[in-house]
Design a protein around this motif. Sequence first.
Motif, PDB file in Angstrom:
ATOM      1  N   UNK A  33      12.665   1.872  -3.345  1.00  0.00           N
ATOM      2  CA  UNK A  33      11.664   0.958  -2.810  1.00  0.00           C
ATOM      3  C   UNK A  33      10.262   1.350  -3.267  1.00  0.00           C
ATOM      4  N   UNK A  34      10.015   2.679  -3.339  1.00  0.00           N
ATOM      5  CA  UNK A  34       8.693   3.128  -3.761  1.00  0.00           C
ATOM      6  C   UNK A  34       8.356   2.527  -5.114  1.00  0.00           C
ATOM      7  N   UNK A  60      10.280  10.804   8.410  1.00  0.00           N
ATOM      8  CA  UNK A  60      10.416  12.263   8.372  1.00  0.00           C
ATOM      9  C   UNK A  60      11.268  12.736   7.219  1.00  0.00           C
ATOM     10  N   UNK A  61      11.408  14.065   7.144  1.00  0.00           N
ATOM     11  CA  UNK A  61      12.212  14.650   6.069  1.00  0.00           C
ATOM     12  C   UNK A  61      13.605  14.947   6.577  1.00  0.00           C
ATOM     13  N   UNK A  62      14.625  14.673   5.749  1.00  0.00           N
ATOM     14  CA  UNK A  62      15.989  14.956   6.203  1.00  0.00           C
ATOM     15  C   UNK A  62      16.203  16.445   6.443  1.00  0.00           C
ATOM     16  N   UNK A 102       0.839  -1.173   0.000  1.00  0.00           N
ATOM     17  CA  UNK A 102       0.000   0.000   0.000  1.00  0.00           C
ATOM     18  C   UNK A 102       0.875   1.224   0.000  1.00  0.00           C
ATOM     19  N   UNK A 103       0.412   2.173  -0.728  1.00  0.00           N
ATOM     20  CA  UNK A 103       1.153   3.430  -0.732  1.00  0.00           C
ATOM     21  C   UNK A 103       0.697   4.235   0.464  1.00  0.00           C
ATOM     22  N   UNK A 104       1.630   4.920   1.026  1.00  0.00           N
ATOM     23  CA  UNK A 104       1.315   5.710   2.191  1.00  0.00           C
ATOM     24  C   UNK A 104       0.717   7.036   1.767  1.00  0.00           C
ATOM     25  N   UNK A 133      17.117   3.979   0.756  1.00  0.00           N
ATOM     26  CA  UNK A 133      16.606   3.089  -0.269  1.00  0.00           C
ATOM     27  C   UNK A 133      15.125   3.314  -0.556  1.00  0.00           C
ATOM     28  N   UNK A 134      14.556   4.269   0.136  1.00  0.00           N
ATOM     29  CA  UNK A 134      13.116   4.419  -0.012  1.00  0.00           C
ATOM     30  C   UNK A 134      12.713   4.732  -1.440  1.00  0.00           C
ATOM     31  N   UNK A 147      14.632   2.259  10.876  1.00  0.00           N
ATOM     32  CA  UNK A 147      13.990   3.092   9.866  1.00  0.00           C
ATOM     33  C   UNK A 147      13.720   4.457  10.483  1.00  0.00           C
ATOM     34  N   UNK A 181      -2.846   3.274  -2.845  1.00  0.00           N
ATOM     35  CA  UNK A 181      -3.685   4.422  -2.517  1.00  0.00           C
ATOM     36  C   UNK A 181      -2.900   5.692  -2.628  1.00  0.00           C
ATOM     37  N   UNK A 182      -3.498   6.642  -3.222  1.00  0.00           N
ATOM     38  CA  UNK A 182      -2.820   7.936  -3.350  1.00  0.00           C
ATOM     39  C   UNK A 182      -3.275   8.842  -2.223  1.00  0.00           C
ATOM     40  N   UNK A 226       5.795   0.908   4.294  1.00  0.00           N
ATOM     41  CA  UNK A 226       5.752   2.286   3.823  1.00  0.00           C
ATOM     42  C   UNK A 226       4.360   2.861   3.982  1.00  0.00           C
ATOM     43  N   UNK A 227       3.395   2.006   3.719  1.00  0.00           N
ATOM     44  CA  UNK A 227       2.004   2.397   3.866  1.00  0.00           C
ATOM     45  C   UNK A 227       1.363   1.469   4.865  1.00  0.00           C
ATOM     46  N   UNK A 256       1.218   9.464   3.702  1.00  0.00           N
ATOM     47  CA  UNK A 256       2.146  10.414   4.315  1.00  0.00           C
ATOM     48  C   UNK A 256       3.112  10.958   3.277  1.00  0.00           C
ATOM     49  N   UNK A 257       3.716  12.105   3.564  1.00  0.00           N
ATOM     50  CA  UNK A 257       4.732  12.609   2.646  1.00  0.00           C
ATOM     51  C   UNK A 257       5.900  11.644   2.600  1.00  0.00           C
ATOM     52  N   UNK A 258       6.586  11.602   1.496  1.00  0.00           N
ATOM     53  CA  UNK A 258       7.684  10.651   1.394  1.00  0.00           C
ATOM     54  C   UNK A 258       8.716  10.928   2.476  1.00  0.00           C
ATOM     55  N   UNK A 259       9.197   9.888   3.066  1.00  0.00           N
ATOM     56  CA  UNK A 259      10.156  10.096   4.136  1.00  0.00           C
ATOM     57  C   UNK A 259      11.517   9.624   3.673  1.00  0.00           C
ATOM     58  N   UNK A 260      12.506  10.014   4.398  1.00  0.00           N
ATOM     59  CA  UNK A 260      13.837   9.744   3.923  1.00  0.00           C
ATOM     60  C   UNK A 260      14.318   8.377   4.326  1.00  0.00           C
ATOM     61  N   UNK A 261      14.983   7.777   3.424  1.00  0.00           N
ATOM     62  CA  UNK A 261      15.691   6.537   3.727  1.00  0.00           C
ATOM     63  C   UNK A 261      16.519   6.289   2.492  1.00  0.00           C
TER      64      UNK A 261
END
Lengths: 195, 1050
Positions: free
Chosen positions: A124-125, B495-497, A109-111, A120-121, B492, A192-193, B674-675, A113-118
Motif C-alpha cells: 500500500x505504501x 505498531x510493530x509486529x 499523505x505519508x505518515x 498489505x501495508x 487495522x 511528507x517525510x 496511513x498518514x 510514524x514508523x511503518x506499522x504492520x499490516x
Amino acid sequence: MTGSTPDQVGMPSSDPSLPKLGDGPQESFESLMVQWQDRVIRLCRYFLGYGEDALDAAQEVFIRLYRSLPSVDPGRPLGPWLYRVTVNVCRTHASRRRRYLRLKSILWLKSADPPSWNPVEAAAEQADERKIMKAALQALTPNERIAVVLRDIEGLSTAEVAQTMGTSETTVRSHISRARVKIREYRSRYLRRPS
Amino acid sequence: MNCRDIQDLIALYVEGDLPAAEVPRVESHLQACSACQALAQDIQDTVRSLRSLREEPIPEDWLQRFGQAMQKIREGEVKPPSPSRFLKTPAWLSAPSVRWALGLAALLIALGVLTRLPEWRSMLPSPRPPEETKTAPVVRVEEENSPYLYRHGPSPRVLQSPRIAGRVTDPQGRPLKGATITILDVTQKVLARVVSGKDGTFAWVPRPGQVASILEVKAQGFATRYLYLDHETSEAKEVLIALNIAPSPARRPQDSELTATAIDSGVEGGVPAGVPGGKPEGIPGGAPAAPAYAETAIGYSRNYGIAPEAWQKTLSEADEFLVVAVESPTLQGEPPVESRQAQLRAVDDRGQEVGVFPLKHTEVTAEISGYLASTRVEQVYTNPFRDVIEAVYVFPLPTTAAVHDFVMKVGGRKVVGVVRPREEAERIYREARARGYTASLLTQERPNVFTQQVANIEPGGEVRVEITYFETLRYEDGWYEYVFPMVVGPRYIPGRPQPPTDPSREPGGGFSPPTDRVPDADRVTPPVVPPGQRSGHDIDITVDLEAGLPIQELDIPSHRVDVEDRGASRRVIRLKPADRVPNRDFVLRWKVAGQALQFGVLTHRDREDGFFTLLLQPPAHPSDDQVMPREITFILDISGSMSGVPIETSKKVVQATLDRMRPSDLFNIVVFANGDGQLWERPRPATPENIAEARAYLQSLQGSGGTEMLAGLRRALRSYHDPRYLQMYVFLTDGYIGNEVEILRTIRTEGGDARFFAFGIGSSVNRYLIEGIGEFGRGRSMIVLPRDGRSLDRAVTEFLKAIDAPVLVDIELQWKGVTVSEVYPERVPDLFAGQTLTVIGRYPSAATGSLLVRGRLGKQVVEYEIPVRFPARQAEHRALAPVWARMKIHDLMKRLTEATEEEERHRLTTDITDLGVKYKLVTPFTAFVAVDESRIVGDGRPVRIFQPVELPQDVDYKGIFGEKPVGRPMHVPAWGVDLVMDSKGQVRVARVEPQGALARAGIRPGAVLVLVERTRVVDLVHLEGLLLQVPRGTVRVTFTPGGTVTLPTP
C-alpha cells in the motif's frame, strides 16, 4: 492536428529500442498487441484518467492499427506511429468530454510514524506514492501531461516527444520543465517525510 | 539570475534535457545554491517516482472488451490479419503478460481471428480441414450441490466429490440415447463409463477418492466430444487446446522424461484444478504421467481439427506443454455448450459459493420487554472432516451485553458452563482438550468482541453452544433501538509486529500478529472469507417485542423481515430467508404511543438484593441562538476499509452538516489513513465560499491504506484552534482499529474541554469505539447505515440538535425518601437535547420516594422530580442483577482505561474479576468454560480451524487486503519457496528453490499448504498472520501432498 493516417507510419527514430514491425507481413496483429497493449493503455490512462474513456481510447488505437496493418511499412519502427495515434485519439476523446481533466484523487499523505504492520501495508505504501503521482499527473495541463508522460514514463527523447506531439522541441521542453516542477510541488505537499 | 527563474532550467537539467548552451549557467548556480541543489535532488526523485508508474497492470476485462469491439469490426471486414506467433513465449509461469497473451489467444480463436496455431505452421498444411467432419453432440453437464469434502493431514484423501449428471442431445435438442460417457480423472484414469438413457440423461456418483475431470462423450453418428470439468471457475469450459513448446535452455530433455505441465486458464503453478491437496503424483515434472497428458491433448486437439501427429511431433521436441482451457462461445458452428461443472465447494440455496467450515448456523432469539432485552444466541458447530477438530470463532455482541448464561450441547448431553477467572478457565479448557474431552471456552477480547472455542468436535459430530445475554436498550429522540451485531469488521492494527516469546501462548489465529501497540491483535482479527465466497455460516433472528405501550412505528432499516402483529404493543419479527448472511448489524427501532416513559422505573428484588433501573430524560432543551459560537473539526477516516460506499457516506454527512451550520461557526477537516492531513491550516467560518472549497476537497478524497487514527486525532488536537470558540471534534469512521483504548485514553487525557462526537459510518461499525468516543469525549455518537438514507438525516439532525441547544450539565441526583447504593454511572454525564440516560443501582429495602434531578442548562438551573417506588418483592426483571453488575463493570473498565497507576489498575482488575465470578458474567478477566467429561473424543490434538468471517456489507475487500490477493506470489526466503493463493484461498507452492528448506523436505510445486502448527490456513493473508504468531525457531507446516515438515520460522 491529424497524424494518424497510415502513410505517416515509420517516422524516423534514433531509438533502437523501439520495436520494428519485424520480418514482414507474417508479424501479426496479435503479437503487436501483446507487445504494445500495456504501453498504450497506460498512456491513455494518464491522458484520460482511469475511467472507461481510457480503455475506449486504447481500443480505438488498436482498431486503427488493425485497419492500418496492410499499409504498414515493416521496415520502420512502429513506436512513434503508435504513440502519435494514441496521443491523437486521446485528444479527440478529451475534447469530446470536457470533464476529463477533473482532479480525481488526492491526498495521500505519508505518515511520520514508523511503518506499522499490516499484511498489505508494504504494498500500500508504494501504491500510495503511485496514487500521488497519478493524481499529480491529472493536475497538469493536457500538453504538459502528454509531454511528461512520454518523456519520463515512456522514456522517449525530447525530440521524439516533439515529433509525437507535432510540435517543436522548445515547446516540449517547456512543457516538461513546468510539468516536473508542478509534480514535484504536488509530491512534496502530499508526501511528507519524517522530519 | 535568481532561484525562481532557474527552477525551470533545473527541471530540465536533471534529466539531461537542457540544451548544452544553458548547462554551464545552471551548473554554476547549483554549486552556489544549496536550496536549488535540494530542489534538483527532489525533481530527480520525482522523475524516478514517475517511472514507477510503468508497472501499472492493465485492467482485467480489457481483452474481453477488446474482443467484443473486434468482433464488431470483423462483421464489417473480411480480410483477416496475418497469423500470430506470440505463443512462443517460454517464461509463461512467471510472466503475467503471457497469461494475458494466452487469454488473448483463446479469445481470438473464439472470434475466429486467429485461425491456427503458428508454431505448427510448418507441420500443418494451411488451411487444414477438421479431422472429423461429423458434428459433435451437445452435452450438458450439471453437478449436484453436494459439498466436496476432503480429509486433512498427512495423507489427504477425498471423501466426497459432487455427483455428475447431464444430458446428451443432438444440435437440434433431440435426446441421444445410448451415448457412451467415459469419465476420467485428471491423470486420465478411467473412473467409469455410463450410457445415456432414453431421454439422453446420464448420472454418475463418485466413490470416495474419485474426482471427475474429463468427460469423453461418444454418440453414434457424431464426433467424439471431450469436456473438461473445471473445478476452479465453475464456468462453462468446453474448449481445451494446447500448447507449447519451449525447449528449456537449461537442458535438453530426453524423450523418456518429458515434463508435462497442465494449466487451465484460472490456475497458476501448473497444477490441474480439481484435486484438493494438489496434483496427483507425477505431474508436473513427473515423467510417468506425461504420455497420458499427451494423449488427452490429442483428444482435445480433435475438437479443433488439429492432427494428432502434430502433437506427437511437437511433444517429442518439447520441454513443456500447456493445456489451455478456455471459454468458447462457439465451436465449429455448434450451439454453445451449456455446462455447469462439479465444484470444489458447495453452493448455498442462492447459488453463492460456500466453504467448508465448522460453524454452520447461528440462531438468535430475543425477547424485549420495554427497554430490557434478553437475547439467546445458539451457535451450531459441525465437523465435516475426518479429523477431530477445534473450532475457533470470533464474533461480536453489544458493547454492554451482560453475558450471563452459557450451555454446551453435545449429542443429547447438556453441559452448563461456569465462570472462572480467565486464566483458570483457559487452563481448564486446555486440559480438557488435551484429554480429548469436548469442551468450550468463551472469552471477551473487547467489550464487543468475544471468542468461542470448541475443542474436540468428533468427525461428523455437532456441538451447540448457547449464550444468553441481557442489556438495557437505547432510547433516544423518542425511539427505542435493539441492535444485534453479526460480524467483527477487519481491523487495522498499528505498531510493530512482536512474535510471542512465550512458547505456551496459543496463536490467536487472526490475520494480524500481536504488535507492540496491540498485544492481542491476533485475537481480534478473524480471517476474512475471500471475495465472492461465503463461509457457509448463516444466521436467523427472531425478536419477540413487547413494547408495553401501543407501537406507533416500527422500523428495521438493516434487513428484510417478516413482522407478525400480536396486538397493539406486541410484534414478532423474523429475518426473511433471503437475508441470512451474517455481514451487518441487525437494527430494530420502534416508537410507542404517548409521551411518558411508562417503563421509567424498573425493579427486581428477591430475598436480599434489590435492583432498580430508570431512564432519565431531561426536559426539552430550547434551541438557543445565543449559544457560544463553535469551532468544529471533522476527523475523517479515509483508510482502505472506508473506501467506496462508506467514505461516500461520510462525505454526505459532512456536507449535510456544513449546509446547516451557522456562518458564525468555524470549521476545518482533518483526514487520516496511513498518514494524515488537513484542509486548512486554520479553521474558517462556515461561509458559502468556504463550504464550497470544503466540498471540492471532500470530493477528492478516496479510501485506502491503514487506519492511523491516533495520528489523525493528534493532528486534529494540535492544529490551530481559535480559543474564543467552543471546540468540537467530530469523528467519521467505521472504527475498524485494534487500539481503541489508545484513542479513548487520548481523548480523555489530551482532549481538554473540547467535546467529541462520532458518526459511526457503516453496516457493522465498531460500536465500542464509536460509543466510547462520545462517552469519553463528553459528546454523543450517531450511527449511519449507508443503505438507509433516513439514518443519515437522522444522525445529522441529532448531531445538530445536540450542538445547537444548550447542554444539561452538572447533573446531580438526589434521592428523597429512599435509600440507594452503588448507582451507575458514578459520574453522571452531560445530557444533550433528546438524549436519555440509563441509571442503575441497588436498594436495600422497600421504600417510596422520589428522585430529584438537578442540572444547569445554559444560565438556568433545571430541576425535576421522578417518583419512585421500590417494592419488597419483585420477581420480574430478573435480568436487572446481571445488568447492574455489567454496568458497574462498564464503569470500572472506563476507570481502568484511564488509570495509569499500577496499584489502581490491579485493584480495578481484581474488582472486575470478582464481579464477573459473583454475577456469572464474562469480562476481560473472566470466562465461561464447559467440559463434557462423559466421553473421550480425540487424541487431544485436534486440528484447529478458525472460522473465517464475512466481510461487512459495503466494505471493499481490495480496500483492506489489496488489489490482487489472488495470484500474488509471496516469496518466503527462509523456506526457498514462492507461495500463491488461488481463488479459493488455498495456498499453493508455486516454485521451489532447488537448495531451499522446502526442496530438502521433498515438497514439490503444486502442494497445498494446509496447516501451520495444526492450525488450518484460511488464505495467504491468514498464513502471513499465523507465521508471525508462532514463537521464533521452528514451525511445523503440513502440506498435501508432502505431509508435515519442520521448517525455520520465516
